[in-house]
Motif scaffolding. Sequence first.
Motif, short mmCIF file in Angstrom:
data_model
loop_
_atom_site.label_atom_id
_atom_site.label_comp_id
_atom_site.label_asym_id
_atom_site.label_seq_id
_atom_site.Cartn_x
_atom_site.Cartn_y
_atom_site.Cartn_z
N UNK A 281 16.03 60.88 -44.24
CA UNK A 281 16.31 59.48 -44.62
C UNK A 281 16.44 58.61 -43.37
N UNK A 282 16.04 57.35 -43.43
CA UNK A 282 16.15 56.46 -42.26
C UNK A 282 17.58 56.42 -41.73
N UNK A 283 17.69 56.28 -40.40
CA UNK A 283 19.00 56.21 -39.76
C UNK A 283 19.22 54.82 -39.17
N UNK A 284 20.46 54.40 -39.20
CA UNK A 284 20.79 53.09 -38.59
C UNK A 284 20.71 53.17 -37.07
N UNK A 285 20.76 54.40 -36.51
CA UNK A 285 20.69 54.56 -35.05
C UNK A 285 19.24 54.62 -34.61
N UNK A 286 18.85 53.68 -33.75
CA UNK A 286 17.51 53.67 -33.17
C UNK A 286 17.62 54.31 -31.78
N UNK A 287 17.08 55.51 -31.66
CA UNK A 287 17.28 56.29 -30.44
C UNK A 287 16.79 55.56 -29.20
N UNK A 288 15.64 54.89 -29.28
CA UNK A 288 15.10 54.19 -28.11
C UNK A 288 16.01 53.06 -27.66
N UNK A 289 16.71 52.43 -28.61
CA UNK A 289 17.64 51.35 -28.23
C UNK A 289 18.80 51.91 -27.42
N UNK A 290 19.30 53.09 -27.82
CA UNK A 290 20.37 53.72 -27.05
C UNK A 290 19.87 54.11 -25.67
N UNK A 291 18.67 54.66 -25.57
CA UNK A 291 18.14 55.07 -24.27
C UNK A 291 17.97 53.87 -23.35
N UNK A 292 17.54 52.74 -23.90
CA UNK A 292 17.41 51.53 -23.08
C UNK A 292 18.77 51.05 -22.60
#
Length: 433
Positions: A281-292
Amino acid sequence: MVPSLLRVAPSLTNLPNESSMFRKGTLALHSSKTNKNALKTLIAAEYSGIQVEMTEDFEMGVSNKTPEFLNMNPIGKSNAIARYVTCLKPDNPLFGSSLLEKALIEQWIDFASLEIDANILNWYKPRMGRAVYLPPVEEAAISALKRALDALNTYLASNTNLVGHSVTLADIIMTMNLCKGFTKLLTRRFTSEFPHVERYFWTMINQPNFSKILGEVKQTEQIPPVASTNKPSWPKETAKSKPKDEPKKEVKKEPAKPKEEAVEEEEAPKPKPKNSLDLLPPSKMILDEWKRLYSNTKTNFREVAIKGFWDMYDPEGYSLWFCDYKYNEENTVPFVTLNKVGEFLQRMDLARKYAFGKMLVIGSESPFKVKGLWLFRGQEIPQFIMDECYDMELYDWKKVDITDEDQKERVNQMIEDQEPFEGEALLDAKCFK
């Protein structure tokens, strides 16, 4: 290595057929004057007060192919010659002041040869037409060289020389192996990633005993282009010619099939199977945003990056894991330990879309401890990672309980590279993002 040869006067060794050109007490080195391996010997001789002369009119590819040369030594190796010259001086500080220092010097000589020199040559020779140029092979050589330079850079961050507090044979061999790279391949843009290696190299090169032999050394401004004659070519298919007197046969053309039929007969490309993590299921956490956010936060890391992480974190779509290396007692050599961690992260590249990691190498002296923190998509460690990255089973894995404030704070400290960590100094911290 490029062949070179050291001969010694009869008064020093019992070699037959000595020519009168070798004066008593003088060593003669058979090699070209630009051979980096011969230059190591000459620099070691300068530090040791040993007289070594280059033979005149030596031509690589000609002189070293003569029966006389091959009879003396068919495969002269210059690291051995540099060692020999160093050992001619009793208690030479170039070889250390204790058995431990001697062992460390040999360790760094091996590192300089196997990790630095070998990878520079694997990158350089194909570009010069001395081997077939294959992009994947070049990429592998560059990647391996960067790992080695990263380990060396970390060590030199707190050390002026490789062993002890003065120049040793390890420094001479390491510097000359680096010299090939700096002058032929490694541009300023490339080496700027390794500032401590840069500092070390230019400090060594400008030592009087180095500059006397080498003269002025300049760093290359560009990577040499691939030799045009060295690019791989593939044989073209050639049609078999028919005998001239063979009569031409009529070829009956089959009636063309309707366009629609042709399309139906073509097998549709099979869709690429999706990774099971893509089906979650889609997650509210966008991994690339955290990495940036992690990469771009330079100040107030706790207030910005750490707070941002927990604001983004989705405990239903992601999970956090601690890992501890099972065999820390083996981690006795700093650069070997760092290489081990670097290679693990390289093999984890298959998980880049689904993971973020921090690996800490802990301790001010051996054995060093390796601990990590990983963020994975899903509630378990993805099975494809367990199956394809064998390093995973070298670690003990424990899922983080984020309701436990102590575990949560440990996560913060590992993301932040807090030092001391759990009461010990950090040797290094690496990030997978």
